[in-house]
Enzyme design. Structure first.
Site, mmCIF file in Angstrom:
data_model
loop_
_atom_site.group_PDB
_atom_site.id
_atom_site.type_symbol
_atom_site.label_atom_id
_atom_site.label_comp_id
_atom_site.label_asym_id
_atom_site.label_seq_id
_atom_site.Cartn_x
_atom_site.Cartn_y
_atom_site.Cartn_z
ATOM 1 N N THR A 184 -1.844 11.966 5.625
ATOM 2 C CA THR A 184 -1.106 12.041 5.525
ATOM 3 C C THR A 184 -1.215 11.984 3.472
ATOM 4 O O THR A 184 -1.525 11.415 3.576
ATOM 5 C CB THR A 184 0.082 10.476 5.800
ATOM 6 N N VAL A 194 -4.918 -10.925 5.626
ATOM 7 C CA VAL A 194 -4.330 -10.880 6.650
ATOM 8 C C VAL A 194 -5.281 -10.953 7.517
ATOM 9 O O VAL A 194 -4.674 -11.702 8.610
ATOM 10 C CB VAL A 194 -3.331 -10.065 6.761
ATOM 11 N N GLY A 229 0.659 -1.597 0.357
ATOM 12 C CA GLY A 229 0.300 0.044 -0.218
ATOM 13 C C GLY A 229 0.951 1.109 -0.070
ATOM 14 O O GLY A 229 2.092 1.698 0.200
ATOM 15 N N ARG A 249 -9.048 10.381 -2.078
ATOM 16 C CA ARG A 249 -9.144 10.901 -1.231
ATOM 17 C C ARG A 249 -8.189 12.710 -1.505
ATOM 18 O O ARG A 249 -8.149 12.606 -2.916
ATOM 19 C CB ARG A 249 -7.556 11.274 -0.263
ATOM 20 N N ASP A 292 0.387 -8.559 1.473
ATOM 21 C CA ASP A 292 -0.821 -7.513 0.860
ATOM 22 C C ASP A 292 -1.716 -8.035 -0.050
ATOM 23 O O ASP A 292 -1.576 -9.165 -0.374
ATOM 24 C CB ASP A 292 -0.351 -6.446 -0.112
ATOM 25 N N LYS A 304 -11.397 0.105 13.324
ATOM 26 C CA LYS A 304 -9.741 0.666 13.969
ATOM 27 C C LYS A 304 -10.152 1.033 15.653
ATOM 28 O O LYS A 304 -9.599 0.787 16.163
ATOM 29 C CB LYS A 304 -9.822 2.297 13.820
ATOM 30 N N LYS A 359 -13.110 -6.272 8.567
ATOM 31 C CA LYS A 359 -12.466 -7.659 8.933
ATOM 32 C C LYS A 359 -11.034 -7.353 9.575
ATOM 33 O O LYS A 359 -11.167 -7.957 9.341
ATOM 34 C CB LYS A 359 -12.893 -8.319 7.672
ATOM 35 N N TYR A 404 -15.106 1.758 9.027
ATOM 36 C CA TYR A 404 -13.012 1.994 9.177
ATOM 37 C C TYR A 404 -13.088 2.681 10.685
ATOM 38 O O TYR A 404 -12.485 2.015 11.743
ATOM 39 C CB TYR A 404 -12.992 3.257 8.416
HETATM 40 N N1 UDP Z 1 -12.778 16.792 0.121
HETATM 41 C C1 UDP Z 1 -12.821 17.241 -0.876
HETATM 42 N N2 UDP Z 1 -12.924 17.275 -2.372
HETATM 43 C C2 UDP Z 1 -12.892 15.970 -3.100
HETATM 44 C C3 UDP Z 1 -12.205 15.036 -2.325
HETATM 45 C C4 UDP Z 1 -12.014 15.341 -0.508
HETATM 46 O O1 UDP Z 1 -13.669 19.010 -1.443
HETATM 47 O O2 UDP Z 1 -12.103 15.839 -4.365
HETATM 48 C C5 UDP Z 1 -12.814 16.924 1.322
HETATM 49 C C6 UDP Z 1 -13.546 16.214 2.073
HETATM 50 O O3 UDP Z 1 -14.891 16.776 2.236
HETATM 51 C C7 UDP Z 1 -12.620 16.259 3.772
HETATM 52 C C8 UDP Z 1 -11.502 16.697 2.866
HETATM 53 O O4 UDP Z 1 -11.647 17.152 2.054
HETATM 54 O O5 UDP Z 1 -13.267 16.777 3.872
HETATM 55 C C9 UDP Z 1 -9.949 15.214 3.547
HETATM 56 O O6 UDP Z 1 -11.001 14.258 2.491
HETATM 57 P P1 UDP Z 1 -9.935 13.298 2.741
HETATM 58 O O7 UDP Z 1 -11.210 11.763 2.009
HETATM 59 O O8 UDP Z 1 -8.204 13.248 2.049
HETATM 60 O O9 UDP Z 1 -9.610 12.272 4.311
HETATM 61 P P2 UDP Z 1 -10.209 12.486 5.185
HETATM 62 O O10 UDP Z 1 -9.749 13.332 6.042
HETATM 63 O O11 UDP Z 1 -11.988 13.370 5.511
HETATM 64 O O12 UDP Z 1 -10.678 10.872 5.857
#
Ligand code: UDP
Length: 333
Positions: A198, A80, A33, A209, A54, A172, A114, A168
């Site tokens: 990160t 895993v 990953g 993300r 993985d 966790k 899982k 998730y």
């Molecule tokens: N976000 C956004 N546009 C995108 C993807 C994410 O505005 O195309 C926003 C999302 O709503 C969140 C922040 O960016 O408030 C970080 O999102 P990410 O999915 O990276 O991770 P999170 O911190 O929410 O787990």
């Protein structure tokens, strides 16, 4: 069915050539990953022998392809949550396996639950069998949509147990409880890191993300998708800083959770503007609905990491993003 095994042998410059000294053996679950593969590189450079495991549902062989032929490295393609058959003596188990982006949990909610529960149990069992030291990668999602800011480790969180992120978050939280139970009942040496947002090379362009989303949109000259008004905040840590903090935690003697992340907080709108500036793109920001349970603010309190591990991040956000953008520019968009 026995797990598929890719064992790649030949010469290497990596690793510990001192045959007199016992070589540490590390198992990294999720080793193909984004973060797992950076840890694998880091450990090989420290002279460890590394076994990466993985199932490749969100990990990718490309992340470890450069290690083919490294005699200190072995890759096992396996889920895993199944028993791990490893005959050699293991010193460290680094449990990194899990889908880690909101769209990944939405696609694989049961596998996310899982791997956090059964996968953590199996990884702890592997550590027990070897009396190895175990590290769990937990998450800032433990804090849910936090009512305390910044988040320190003694905050218990505000998690919706039935929302779309619960697979998730709750897995966790269970994983942390299971890790502490192994520590208390079996005296296993355990560590828990709570990872905050990160970024860096090897993130999947389409993992949803915000970092890969905005960078790929900027490179493809597509509108930037801002969820909500973009007032929600995050703080982004460069991958090499994070891995250094996690390594120091594993080598410490502290068994309770430690936040590792970058306390430099900014709004997602400011982040979008920074990506536009660094890519030189002039693009429209389009607003989309804020996802359910999206945390409104997030920033780690890293006092504990500073005091216990003498660690703090030192890669500036602009520098880290420049490296990340450069890496994404070389990927098929
Ligand atoms: N976000 C956004 N546009 C995108 C993807 C994410 O505005 O195309 C926003 C999302 O709503 C969140 C922040 O960016 O408030 C970080 O999102 P990410 O999915 O990276 O991770 P999170 O911190 O929410 O787990």
């Amino acid at each position: 069915m026995p797990p598929a095994l890719f064992h790649m042998h030949t010469n290497t410059e990596n690793g510990n050539s001192d045959s007199q000294k016992a070589q540490s053996v590390s198992v990294v679950t999720g080793g193909a990953g984004f973060l797992g593969s950076h840890l694998v590189d880091y450990l090989l450079n420290k002279g460890h022998r590394v076994i990466a495991i993985d199932n490749l549902i969100t990990g990718r062989v490309q992340n470890i392809a450069h290690l083919a032929g490294n005699e200190n490295f072995k890759f096992i393609k396996q889920d895993v949550t199944q028993y791990m058959f490893l005959s050699e003596k293991i010193d460290y188990v680094w449990h990194f396996a899990s889908p880690a982006s909101p769209i990944d949990y939405a696609e694989f909610p049961i596998q996310t639950l899982k791997v956090g529960s059964l996968g953590t149990h199996k990884a702890l069992g592997l550590a027990m069998k070897n009396r190895a030291r175990f590290l769990l990668t937990s998450t800032s999602e433990i804090y849910g949509d936090p009512l305390r800011h910044p988040q320190s480790e003694d905050y218990w969180g505000n998690v919706n147990s039935v929302g779309p992120r619960s697979c998730y978050d709750e897995a966790k939280r269970f994983a942390e409880a299971m890790t502490m139970a192994y520590h208390r009942e079996h005296g296993l040496e355990t560590r828990i890191v709570r990872i905050f947002n990160t970024y860096g090379p090897r993130m999947r362009l389409n993992d949803g993300r915000v970092v890969p989303a905005f960078i790929s949109q900027a490179l493809k000259k597509e509108p930037i998708t801002l969820y909500g008004e973009g007032n929600q905040t995050r703080s982004f840590c460069y991958c090499s800083d994070l891995i250094e903090g996690i390594y120091r935690l594993m080598m410490s003697d502290y068994c309770y959770p430690v936040n590792i992340g970058n306390p430099n907080e900014l709004s997602i709108k400011q982040f979008a503007e920074l990506i536009l500036e660094l890519t030189g793109a002039e693009l429209e920001l389009v607003h989309k609905d804020l996802p359910t349970d999206d945390p409104k603010q997030r920033r780690p309190d890293i006092t504990k990491a500073r005091n216990l591990l003498q660690w703090e991040p030192n890669v500036d956000l602009r520098d880290g993003l420049k490296k990340t953008i450069e890496w994404f520019s070389g990927q098929p968009l």
